[in-house]
Write a protein that holds these residues in place. Structure first.
Motif, PDB file in Angstrom:
ATOM      1  N   ALA A  13       0.834  -1.203   0.000  1.00  0.00           N
ATOM      2  CA  ALA A  13       0.000   0.000   0.000  1.00  0.00           C
ATOM      3  C   ALA A  13       0.870   1.255   0.000  1.00  0.00           C
ATOM      4  O   ALA A  13       0.591   2.226  -0.713  1.00  0.00           O
ATOM      5  CB  ALA A  13      -0.940  -0.011   1.203  1.00  0.00           C
ATOM      6  N   GLY A  14       1.938   1.247   0.785  1.00  0.00           N
ATOM      7  CA  GLY A  14       2.849   2.388   0.817  1.00  0.00           C
ATOM      8  C   GLY A  14       3.528   2.607  -0.522  1.00  0.00           C
ATOM      9  O   GLY A  14       3.663   3.738  -0.989  1.00  0.00           O
ATOM     10  N   ALA A  15       3.933   1.528  -1.166  1.00  0.00           N
ATOM     11  CA  ALA A  15       4.569   1.638  -2.487  1.00  0.00           C
ATOM     12  C   ALA A  15       3.588   2.185  -3.511  1.00  0.00           C
ATOM     13  O   ALA A  15       3.940   3.021  -4.346  1.00  0.00           O
ATOM     14  CB  ALA A  15       5.108   0.286  -2.930  1.00  0.00           C
ATOM     15  N   ALA A  16       2.351   1.722  -3.456  1.00  0.00           N
ATOM     16  CA  ALA A  16       1.328   2.213  -4.393  1.00  0.00           C
ATOM     17  C   ALA A  16       1.091   3.697  -4.199  1.00  0.00           C
ATOM     18  O   ALA A  16       0.962   4.456  -5.169  1.00  0.00           O
ATOM     19  CB  ALA A  16       0.030   1.432  -4.226  1.00  0.00           C
ATOM     20  N   LEU A  17       1.025   4.159  -2.956  1.00  0.00           N
ATOM     21  CA  LEU A  17       0.842   5.585  -2.689  1.00  0.00           C
ATOM     22  C   LEU A  17       2.036   6.388  -3.185  1.00  0.00           C
ATOM     23  O   LEU A  17       1.875   7.468  -3.752  1.00  0.00           O
ATOM     24  CB  LEU A  17       0.625   5.830  -1.195  1.00  0.00           C
ATOM     25  N   ALA A  18       3.228   5.884  -2.993  1.00  0.00           N
ATOM     26  CA  ALA A  18       4.421   6.585  -3.453  1.00  0.00           C
ATOM     27  C   ALA A  18       4.426   6.706  -4.978  1.00  0.00           C
ATOM     28  O   ALA A  18       4.732   7.755  -5.525  1.00  0.00           O
ATOM     29  CB  ALA A  18       5.675   5.864  -2.971  1.00  0.00           C
ATOM     30  N   LEU A  19       4.072   5.625  -5.667  1.00  0.00           N
ATOM     31  CA  LEU A  19       4.024   5.664  -7.132  1.00  0.00           C
ATOM     32  C   LEU A  19       2.928   6.590  -7.626  1.00  0.00           C
ATOM     33  O   LEU A  19       3.100   7.305  -8.607  1.00  0.00           O
ATOM     34  CB  LEU A  19       3.831   4.255  -7.702  1.00  0.00           C
ATOM     35  N   ALA A  20       1.779   6.595  -6.960  1.00  0.00           N
ATOM     36  CA  ALA A  20       0.685   7.482  -7.361  1.00  0.00           C
ATOM     37  C   ALA A  20       1.112   8.936  -7.242  1.00  0.00           C
ATOM     38  O   ALA A  20       0.731   9.780  -8.052  1.00  0.00           O
ATOM     39  CB  ALA A  20      -0.559   7.213  -6.520  1.00  0.00           C
ATOM     40  N   GLY A  21       1.934   9.243  -6.247  1.00  0.00           N
ATOM     41  CA  GLY A  21       2.424  10.605  -6.077  1.00  0.00           C
ATOM     42  C   GLY A  21       3.354  11.023  -7.201  1.00  0.00           C
ATOM     43  O   GLY A  21       3.519  12.200  -7.470  1.00  0.00           O
ATOM     44  N   CYS A  22       3.972  10.065  -7.886  1.00  0.00           N
ATOM     45  CA  CYS A  22       4.897  10.357  -8.979  1.00  0.00           C
ATOM     46  C   CYS A  22       4.180  10.457 -10.323  1.00  0.00           C
ATOM     47  O   CYS A  22       4.765  10.906 -11.297  1.00  0.00           O
ATOM     48  CB  CYS A  22       5.961   9.266  -9.080  1.00  0.00           C
ATOM     49  N   ALA A  23       2.949   9.988 -10.385  1.00  0.00           N
ATOM     50  CA  ALA A  23       2.223  10.002 -11.655  1.00  0.00           C
ATOM     51  C   ALA A  23       1.956  11.434 -12.076  1.00  0.00           C
ATOM     52  O   ALA A  23       1.618  12.282 -11.260  1.00  0.00           O
ATOM     53  CB  ALA A  23       0.912   9.232 -11.515  1.00  0.00           C
ATOM     54  N   GLY A  24       2.129  11.702 -13.384  1.00  0.00           N
ATOM     55  CA  GLY A  24       1.901  13.039 -13.909  1.00  0.00           C
ATOM     56  C   GLY A  24       0.432  13.267 -14.217  1.00  0.00           C
ATOM     57  O   GLY A  24      -0.404  12.372 -14.091  1.00  0.00           O
ATOM     58  N   PRO A  25       0.118  14.481 -14.630  1.00  0.00           N
ATOM     59  CA  PRO A  25      -1.270  14.798 -14.961  1.00  0.00           C
ATOM     60  C   PRO A  25      -1.741  14.026 -16.198  1.00  0.00           C
ATOM     61  O   PRO A  25      -0.937  13.654 -17.049  1.00  0.00           O
ATOM     62  CB  PRO A  25      -1.242  16.299 -15.237  1.00  0.00           C
ATOM     63  N   GLN A  26      -3.013  13.790 -16.257  1.00  0.00           N
ATOM     64  CA  GLN A  26      -3.657  13.168 -17.409  1.00  0.00           C
ATOM     65  C   GLN A  26      -4.519  14.220 -18.085  1.00  0.00           C
ATOM     66  O   GLN A  26      -5.035  15.126 -17.422  1.00  0.00           O
ATOM     67  CB  GLN A  26      -4.511  11.976 -16.973  1.00  0.00           C
ATOM     68  N   VAL A  27      -4.706  14.107 -19.383  1.00  0.00           N
ATOM     69  CA  VAL A  27      -5.481  15.115 -20.109  1.00  0.00           C
ATOM     70  C   VAL A  27      -6.914  15.207 -19.557  1.00  0.00           C
ATOM     71  O   VAL A  27      -7.498  16.289 -19.526  1.00  0.00           O
ATOM     72  CB  VAL A  27      -5.423  14.861 -21.640  1.00  0.00           C
ATOM     73  N   SER A 121      -9.034  17.346 -23.818  1.00  0.00           N
ATOM     74  CA  SER A 121     -10.117  17.302 -22.851  1.00  0.00           C
ATOM     75  C   SER A 121     -10.175  18.676 -22.199  1.00  0.00           C
ATOM     76  O   SER A 121      -9.142  19.189 -21.743  1.00  0.00           O
ATOM     77  CB  SER A 121      -9.866  16.225 -21.805  1.00  0.00           C
ATOM     78  N   GLY A 122     -11.346  19.285 -22.185  1.00  0.00           N
ATOM     79  CA  GLY A 122     -11.476  20.627 -21.625  1.00  0.00           C
ATOM     80  C   GLY A 122     -10.601  21.601 -22.383  1.00  0.00           C
ATOM     81  O   GLY A 122     -10.647  21.649 -23.608  1.00  0.00           O
ATOM     82  N   ASN A 123      -9.769  22.355 -21.659  1.00  0.00           N
ATOM     83  CA  ASN A 123      -8.907  23.340 -22.327  1.00  0.00           C
ATOM     84  C   ASN A 123      -7.522  22.789 -22.671  1.00  0.00           C
ATOM     85  O   ASN A 123      -6.661  23.533 -23.123  1.00  0.00           O
ATOM     86  CB  ASN A 123      -8.763  24.590 -21.457  1.00  0.00           C
ATOM     87  N   MET A 144       9.106  13.777 -26.904  1.00  0.00           N
ATOM     88  CA  MET A 144       8.439  15.055 -26.646  1.00  0.00           C
ATOM     89  C   MET A 144       7.114  14.788 -25.935  1.00  0.00           C
ATOM     90  O   MET A 144       6.278  14.030 -26.431  1.00  0.00           O
ATOM     91  CB  MET A 144       8.180  15.789 -27.963  1.00  0.00           C
ATOM     92  N   ASP A 145       6.935  15.407 -24.787  1.00  0.00           N
ATOM     93  CA  ASP A 145       5.674  15.354 -24.038  1.00  0.00           C
ATOM     94  C   ASP A 145       5.129  16.776 -24.072  1.00  0.00           C
ATOM     95  O   ASP A 145       5.540  17.641 -23.309  1.00  0.00           O
ATOM     96  CB  ASP A 145       5.922  14.879 -22.609  1.00  0.00           C
ATOM     97  N   ASP A 146       4.201  17.014 -24.989  1.00  0.00           N
ATOM     98  CA  ASP A 146       3.779  18.337 -25.428  1.00  0.00           C
ATOM     99  C   ASP A 146       2.371  18.636 -24.914  1.00  0.00           C
ATOM    100  O   ASP A 146       1.421  17.947 -25.285  1.00  0.00           O
ATOM    101  CB  ASP A 146       3.817  18.307 -26.963  1.00  0.00           C
ATOM    102  N   TRP A 147       2.242  19.661 -24.068  1.00  0.00           N
ATOM    103  CA  TRP A 147       0.949  20.061 -23.499  1.00  0.00           C
ATOM    104  C   TRP A 147       0.571  21.451 -23.991  1.00  0.00           C
ATOM    105  O   TRP A 147       1.377  22.380 -23.922  1.00  0.00           O
ATOM    106  CB  TRP A 147       1.034  20.107 -21.978  1.00  0.00           C
TER     107      TRP A 147
END
Length: 179
Positions: A13-27, A121-123, A144-147
């Motif tokens: 559970a701790g590892a999952a929370l740590a990884l979730a904190g590293c996840a970037g934004p989704q469109v 999605s959205g703006n 390239m990760d282009d937003w």
């Protein structure tokens, strides 16, 4: 004093929370943001962009201006970009775009390796692709990760993170203005 033992479930559970904190934004995180970005509408007609490339330390390496024109026929579009860099050099990139429906797009250009894929999605609109970038007489294939974020009827802000083998190389920042 009683010593605590960590169970495998607690560690997982701790590892999952740590990884979730590293996840970037989704469109989809921007679904409620306005004004909505309609890529076909925004990339139609003349546009101008001003931008810069910063290295991983944040130092501005190069500034540039882009004049471009977008045209669409059915679900297929062309974005003809003309770059003028601060050192006087020039470059042209022609994107061949395809509206895949439901806010999804694909694109190809001569210096893009394979196909660029994007979603809105959205703006917000996010492109991911590999760019064949000339550097000191060699060509580097750079991810390239282009937003893009629609700010108002005329303005879109763009930030692109560049990396190679997962190592952050720098960022491209642009401000687009619809003429």
């Amino acid at each position: 004093m009683k010593r605590r033992q960590f169970t495998p479930t607690l560690l997982a559970a701790g590892a999952a929370l740590a990884l979730a904190g590293c996840a970037g934004p989704q469109v989809q995180d921007y679904a409620r943001e306005t004004p909505p970005i309609n890529l076909r509408e925004y990339l139609s007609g003349p546009l101008t962009a001003h931008g810069m490339f910063t290295d991983r330390s944040g130092r501005v390496v190069k500034r540039f201006t882009v004049t471009m024109t977008g045209t669409w026929q059915g679900d297929s579009g062309t974005l003809d970009e003309h770059f003028t860099y601060s050192d006087g050099s020039k470059q042209r990139r022609v994107w061949h775009l395809k509206d895949l429906g439901n806010g999804r797009f694909s694109g190809r250009a001569d210096d893009v390796v394979g196909e660029a894929l994007g979603e809105s999605s959205g703006n917000a609109f996010r492109w991911t692709y590999t760019l064949a970038l000339p550097v000191d007489g060699r060509v580097w294939n750079v991810t390239m990760d282009d937003w893009m974020y629609r700010m108002d009827a005329r303005t879109v802000l763009n930030r692109t993170a560049m990396s190679k083998f997962g190592v952050h190389l720098g960022d491209v920042t642009l401000s687009f203005t619809k003429d």
